[in-house]
Structure formats: structure tokens, C-alpha cells
Design a protein around this motif. Structure first.
Motif, PDB file in Angstrom:
ATOM      1  N   UNK A  68       6.871  47.839  20.197  1.00  0.00           N
ATOM      2  CA  UNK A  68       5.828  48.601  20.886  1.00  0.00           C
ATOM      3  C   UNK A  68       5.669  49.984  20.276  1.00  0.00           C
ATOM      4  N   UNK A  69       6.557  50.301  19.367  1.00  0.00           N
ATOM      5  CA  UNK A  69       6.457  51.537  18.584  1.00  0.00           C
ATOM      6  C   UNK A  69       7.062  51.235  17.225  1.00  0.00           C
ATOM      7  N   UNK A  70       6.358  51.646  16.178  1.00  0.00           N
ATOM      8  CA  UNK A  70       6.861  51.426  14.822  1.00  0.00           C
ATOM      9  C   UNK A  70       6.418  52.594  13.945  1.00  0.00           C
ATOM     10  N   UNK A  71       7.384  53.362  13.489  1.00  0.00           N
ATOM     11  CA  UNK A  71       7.109  54.545  12.665  1.00  0.00           C
ATOM     12  C   UNK A  71       7.846  54.421  11.340  1.00  0.00           C
ATOM     13  N   UNK A  72       7.122  54.569  10.264  1.00  0.00           N
ATOM     14  CA  UNK A  72       7.765  54.572   8.955  1.00  0.00           C
ATOM     15  C   UNK A  72       8.751  55.734   8.885  1.00  0.00           C
ATOM     16  N   UNK A  73       9.954  55.445   8.455  1.00  0.00           N
ATOM     17  CA  UNK A  73      11.038  56.421   8.351  1.00  0.00           C
ATOM     18  C   UNK A  73      11.296  57.135   9.674  1.00  0.00           C
ATOM     19  N   UNK A  74      11.013  56.454  10.772  1.00  0.00           N
ATOM     20  CA  UNK A  74      11.233  57.018  12.100  1.00  0.00           C
ATOM     21  C   UNK A  74      11.943  56.018  12.996  1.00  0.00           C
ATOM     22  N   UNK A  75      11.325  55.750  14.143  1.00  0.00           N
ATOM     23  CA  UNK A  75      11.922  54.888  15.154  1.00  0.00           C
ATOM     24  C   UNK A  75      11.041  53.662  15.373  1.00  0.00           C
ATOM     25  N   UNK A  76      11.669  52.504  15.475  1.00  0.00           N
ATOM     26  CA  UNK A  76      10.998  51.267  15.892  1.00  0.00           C
ATOM     27  C   UNK A  76      11.617  50.846  17.221  1.00  0.00           C
ATOM     28  N   UNK A  77      10.776  50.468  18.180  1.00  0.00           N
ATOM     29  CA  UNK A  77      11.247  50.066  19.502  1.00  0.00           C
ATOM     30  C   UNK A  77      10.909  48.601  19.750  1.00  0.00           C
ATOM     31  N   UNK A  78      11.939  47.809  19.979  1.00  0.00           N
ATOM     32  CA  UNK A  78      11.778  46.373  20.226  1.00  0.00           C
ATOM     33  C   UNK A  78      11.392  46.156  21.684  1.00  0.00           C
ATOM     34  N   UNK A  79      10.395  45.287  21.898  1.00  0.00           N
ATOM     35  CA  UNK A  79       9.980  44.954  23.256  1.00  0.00           C
ATOM     36  C   UNK A  79       9.600  43.495  23.373  1.00  0.00           C
ATOM     37  N   UNK A  80       9.249  43.101  24.587  1.00  0.00           N
ATOM     38  CA  UNK A  80       8.786  41.750  24.918  1.00  0.00           C
ATOM     39  C   UNK A  80       9.755  40.656  24.473  1.00  0.00           C
ATOM     40  N   UNK A  81      11.049  40.933  24.498  1.00  0.00           N
ATOM     41  CA  UNK A  81      12.042  39.933  24.083  1.00  0.00           C
ATOM     42  C   UNK A  81      12.143  38.846  25.155  1.00  0.00           C
ATOM     43  N   UNK A 110      12.793  52.251   8.935  1.00  0.00           N
ATOM     44  CA  UNK A 110      13.152  53.016  10.137  1.00  0.00           C
ATOM     45  C   UNK A 110      14.542  53.610  10.002  1.00  0.00           C
ATOM     46  N   UNK A 111      14.724  54.748  10.630  1.00  0.00           N
ATOM     47  CA  UNK A 111      16.038  55.372  10.704  1.00  0.00           C
ATOM     48  C   UNK A 111      16.806  54.889  11.921  1.00  0.00           C
ATOM     49  N   UNK A 112      16.048  54.395  12.932  1.00  0.00           N
ATOM     50  CA  UNK A 112      16.663  54.005  14.191  1.00  0.00           C
ATOM     51  C   UNK A 112      15.835  52.912  14.847  1.00  0.00           C
ATOM     52  N   UNK A 113      16.526  51.995  15.510  1.00  0.00           N
ATOM     53  CA  UNK A 113      15.884  50.954  16.301  1.00  0.00           C
ATOM     54  C   UNK A 113      16.321  51.165  17.744  1.00  0.00           C
ATOM     55  N   UNK A 114      15.355  51.095  18.653  1.00  0.00           N
ATOM     56  CA  UNK A 114      15.655  51.249  20.074  1.00  0.00           C
ATOM     57  C   UNK A 114      15.186  50.016  20.832  1.00  0.00           C
TER      58      UNK A 114
END
Length: 171
Positions: A68-81, A110-114
Motif C-alpha cells: 500500500x506504500x512503495x518508495x524507491x530507496x525508502x519504505x515499502x508497506x505490505x498489506x492485504x495479506x 527499499x531500505x525498510x519493509x513494514x
């Protein structure tokens, strides 16, 4: 179970909608949706998100997730699992979270996955730390019945662990 992943296709949506078996399961997967999950709700979510991915076992769709969020060299947030009821307890959730984590680190750099998990979701709370996710925040939410629930936010940084192989990819 031989698992592989690929991008979601329009024909997959109906199958994904059959996975949540009740109000609480749908809330864990997709808090903004109303039960039962409809193709319109799922299609709208997919259109607003990134890298919607299905997991297949022997040609059958058994899992789904996206960012639901994906940023190059930033944070990606996993959802709808979500995992198909027939495939639960067989490693599908682990596979889809590992797959999405790998996509975040490799495709998005990404630097981080949430990800986030409700306190009643014992299965998720026990799984995510085994994949390197650590809690960093707790947010109060209203549960579907109007009570209080805690949404536990977890993260995994790129430097916490090396990448892993998660099977065949159609990307």
C-alpha cells in the motif's frame, strides 16, 4: 507444496474474495472493506496499490498480498495479506511475506519493509518475527464490533538479514 508467485490478474479477484471466512478475517486482511469482500472492493484496492501478487500451488491461487506504500530507496508497506482456507498452516503466509519483502528490497531498492498486524491475529504475530520483523509502534483502532483493538506496526530493515530465494517468479 510447490509454491510460485506472479502478478495478480483480473480473473484472480473472484478467488481472492473467497478467502476471508468472516468479518474478523476480512478486517485483518483489509480493514476498510465490508464483509463479504466483493470483487469491486478488491479491484479498487488493487488499482490503488503496488505489486499485487498471488501465490499459486499446483496452478491454484492460495495466497495474495500487495504494497500500500512503495518508495524507491525508502519504505515499502505490505498489506492485504491473505491465505486460502485450504492452504493455511502450509507455509503460504511465510512464502508471500518473504516474496513481498524480496520485491521491496530488489525491485524498489527499499531500505525498510513494514507490515501491521492486529493483536487478535495470533498467527501473524507469531509468524512475522520469525521473518525478521520487529514491532516499532502500536496504534489503537476500533474493532469491527466497535470495541478496542491494537494494530501492531512491525518493520524489517534491509541490513537485518540477507535476501533469500522464494521460488519461481513470473515477474
Amino acid at each position: 507444496m510447490n509454491l510460485k508467485h506472479r502478478p495478480v490478474q483480473a480473473d484472480d479477484v473472484k478467488t481472492i474474495c473467497s478467502f476471508p471466512q468472516g468479518v474478523q478475517e476480512l478486517y485483518f486482511m483489509f480493514p476498510k472493506a465490508e464483509f463479504p469482500l466483493t470483487e469491486a472492493q478488491m479491484s479498487a484496492a488493487i488499482s490503488q496499490r503496488f505489486d499485487s501478487t498471488v501465490v499459486e500451488a499446483n496452478g491454484e491461487i492460495v495466497g495474495f498480498a500487495n504494497f500500500y506504500r512503495a518508495e524507491r530507496q525508502g519504505i515499502c508497506c505490505i498489506g492485504n495479506v491473505i491465505v486460502a482456507p485450504s492452504a493455511r498452516g502450509k507455509g503460504v503466509a511465510r512464502f508471500i511475506v518473504e516474496t513481498m519483502t524480496e520485491l521491496a528490497f530488489e525491485r524498489w531498492d527499499a531500505n525498510e519493509v513494514q507490515l501491521s498486524c492486529f493483536n487478535e491475529n495470533t498467527t501473524g504475530l507469531l509468524l512475522y518475527p520469525t521473518l525478521g520483523f520487529v514491532p516499532f509502534d502500536i496504534e489503537e483502532r476500533a474493532s469491527p464490533g466497535g470495541g478496542r483493538t491494537a494494530l501492531i506496526h512491525m518493520k524489517r530493515s534491509r541490513r537485518q538479514a540477507g535476501l533469500f530465494s522464494v521460488g519461481q517468479s513470473a515477474y
